[in-house]
Design a protein around this motif. Structure first.
Motif, PDB file in Angstrom:
ATOM      1  N   GLN A  71       0.847  -1.196   0.000  1.00 35.50           N
ATOM      2  CA  GLN A  71       0.000   0.000   0.000  1.00 35.50           C
ATOM      3  C   GLN A  71       0.881   1.244   0.000  1.00 35.50           C
ATOM      4  O   GLN A  71       1.810   1.363   0.791  1.00 35.50           O
ATOM      5  N   SER A  72       0.562   2.191  -0.922  1.00 34.98           N
ATOM      6  CA  SER A  72       1.383   3.384  -1.045  1.00 34.98           C
ATOM      7  C   SER A  72       1.211   4.284   0.173  1.00 34.98           C
ATOM      8  O   SER A  72       0.098   4.431   0.692  1.00 34.98           O
ATOM      9  N   PRO A  73       2.284   4.926   0.595  1.00 33.37           N
ATOM     10  CA  PRO A  73       2.177   5.849   1.733  1.00 33.37           C
ATOM     11  C   PRO A  73       1.676   7.233   1.339  1.00 33.37           C
ATOM     12  O   PRO A  73       1.638   8.129   2.178  1.00 33.37           O
ATOM     13  N   ILE A  74       1.314   7.449   0.057  1.00 38.20           N
ATOM     14  CA  ILE A  74       0.863   8.754  -0.398  1.00 38.20           C
ATOM     15  C   ILE A  74      -0.417   8.621  -1.215  1.00 38.20           C
ATOM     16  O   ILE A  74      -0.601   7.631  -1.935  1.00 38.20           O
ATOM     17  N   VAL A  75      -1.274   9.622  -1.118  1.00 39.69           N
ATOM     18  CA  VAL A  75      -2.562   9.622  -1.816  1.00 39.69           C
ATOM     19  C   VAL A  75      -2.782  11.005  -2.427  1.00 39.69           C
ATOM     20  O   VAL A  75      -2.715  12.011  -1.710  1.00 39.69           O
ATOM     21  N   GLU A  76      -3.067  11.041  -3.748  1.00 38.23           N
ATOM     22  CA  GLU A  76      -3.328  12.327  -4.400  1.00 38.23           C
ATOM     23  C   GLU A  76      -4.819  12.628  -4.400  1.00 38.23           C
ATOM     24  O   GLU A  76      -5.646  11.727  -4.381  1.00 38.23           O
ATOM     25  N   ALA A  98      -1.175  13.640   0.135  1.00 39.43           N
ATOM     26  CA  ALA A  98      -1.265  13.464   1.574  1.00 39.43           C
ATOM     27  C   ALA A  98      -0.516  12.216   2.019  1.00 39.43           C
ATOM     28  O   ALA A  98      -0.569  11.177   1.352  1.00 39.43           O
ATOM     29  N   GLY A  99       0.144  12.329   3.152  1.00 40.89           N
ATOM     30  CA  GLY A  99       0.847  11.180   3.703  1.00 40.89           C
ATOM     31  C   GLY A  99      -0.116  10.255   4.426  1.00 40.89           C
ATOM     32  O   GLY A  99      -0.967  10.713   5.187  1.00 40.89           O
ATOM     33  N   SER A 100       0.043   8.977   4.146  1.00 42.72           N
ATOM     34  CA  SER A 100      -0.758   7.947   4.812  1.00 42.72           C
ATOM     35  C   SER A 100       0.180   7.093   5.654  1.00 42.72           C
ATOM     36  O   SER A 100       0.906   6.263   5.140  1.00 42.72           O
ATOM     37  N   ASP A 150      14.069   7.654  -9.828  1.00 42.35           N
ATOM     38  CA  ASP A 150      14.633   8.078  -8.544  1.00 42.35           C
ATOM     39  C   ASP A 150      13.623   7.947  -7.406  1.00 42.35           C
ATOM     40  O   ASP A 150      13.994   8.118  -6.240  1.00 42.35           O
ATOM     41  N   TYR A 151      12.370   7.678  -7.734  1.00 48.71           N
ATOM     42  CA  TYR A 151      11.315   7.616  -6.729  1.00 48.71           C
ATOM     43  C   TYR A 151      10.904   6.183  -6.450  1.00 48.71           C
ATOM     44  O   TYR A 151      10.982   5.315  -7.321  1.00 48.71           O
ATOM     45  N   HIS A 152      10.450   5.944  -5.210  1.00 48.69           N
ATOM     46  CA  HIS A 152      10.177   4.589  -4.774  1.00 48.69           C
ATOM     47  C   HIS A 152       8.705   4.284  -4.585  1.00 48.69           C
ATOM     48  O   HIS A 152       8.294   3.126  -4.646  1.00 48.69           O
ATOM     49  N   TYR A 153       7.913   5.314  -4.320  1.00 50.42           N
ATOM     50  CA  TYR A 153       6.485   5.102  -4.100  1.00 50.42           C
ATOM     51  C   TYR A 153       5.680   6.105  -4.920  1.00 50.42           C
ATOM     52  O   TYR A 153       6.101   7.250  -5.097  1.00 50.42           O
ATOM     53  N   TRP A 154       4.506   5.644  -5.368  1.00 51.63           N
ATOM     54  CA  TRP A 154       3.644   6.450  -6.218  1.00 51.63           C
ATOM     55  C   TRP A 154       2.216   6.411  -5.696  1.00 51.63           C
ATOM     56  O   TRP A 154       1.766   5.397  -5.173  1.00 51.63           O
ATOM     57  N   GLY A 155       1.539   7.535  -5.893  1.00 52.19           N
ATOM     58  CA  GLY A 155       0.117   7.551  -5.634  1.00 52.19           C
ATOM     59  C   GLY A 155      -0.639   6.954  -6.800  1.00 52.19           C
ATOM     60  O   GLY A 155      -0.059   6.538  -7.808  1.00 52.19           O
ATOM     61  N   GLN A 156      -1.951   6.968  -6.683  1.00 53.94           N
ATOM     62  CA  GLN A 156      -2.803   6.324  -7.684  1.00 53.94           C
ATOM     63  C   GLN A 156      -3.066   7.209  -8.895  1.00 53.94           C
ATOM     64  O   GLN A 156      -3.547   6.732  -9.911  1.00 53.94           O
ATOM     65  N   GLY A 157      -2.752   8.483  -8.782  1.00 52.65           N
ATOM     66  CA  GLY A 157      -2.949   9.422  -9.887  1.00 52.65           C
ATOM     67  C   GLY A 157      -4.267  10.152  -9.787  1.00 52.65           C
ATOM     68  O   GLY A 157      -5.249   9.635  -9.239  1.00 52.65           O
ATOM     69  N   THR A 158      -4.284  11.365 -10.315  1.00 50.99           N
ATOM     70  CA  THR A 158      -5.509  12.164 -10.367  1.00 50.99           C
ATOM     71  C   THR A 158      -5.552  12.870 -11.717  1.00 50.99           C
ATOM     72  O   THR A 158      -4.543  13.376 -12.200  1.00 50.99           O
TER      73      THR A 158
END
Length: 128
Positions: free
Chosen positions: A1-6, A23-25, A114-122
């Protein structure tokens, strides 16, 4: 589960504004570099902006410089992308990303690798 949500996407006319939220989750975002990317249909995901973990450095792609602003709200554990003077070419799916290293300090505009985690997109749609 991603730690970020857009959130915050939508449809606007050219010249309008939108503010996207990342937002950080469960994670405290100010410990990490955060980036915003955009992907238009049939195109590569391109980096737009990044902000360092202390918020001391923010970098932008030439295509959005002077129109977009990335900034942190630490009490809300959220990184925002304020987008002004939107153009039809800004249409696409916008993604927030988190890097475990402070890549925004190490590079002018880090790539998606360079990034490790992604949100689901908006989705952002700008009409002419």
């Amino acid at each position: 589960q991603s730690p970020i949500v857009e959130s915050g996407g939508g449809s606007v006319q050219a010249g309008g504004s939108l503010r996207l939220s990342c937002a950080g989750s469960r994670w405290t975002l100010d410990y990490y570099s955060i980036g915003w990317f955009r992907q238009a249909p049939g195109q590569e995901r391109e980096g737009l902006a990044c902000i360092s973990n202390a918020g001391s450095k923010a970098n932008y792609a030439d295509s959005v410089k002077d129109r977009f602003t990335i900034y942190r709200d630490i009490p809300k554990n959220t990184v925002y992308l304020q987008m002004n003077n939107l153009k039809p070419d800004d249409t696409g799916t916008y993604y927030c990303s988190l890097a475990l290293r402070d890549v925004c300090v190490l590079k002018e505009l880090p790539s998606k690798n360079d990034y490790h985690y992604w949100g689901q997109g908006t989705q952002v749609t700008v009409s002419s």
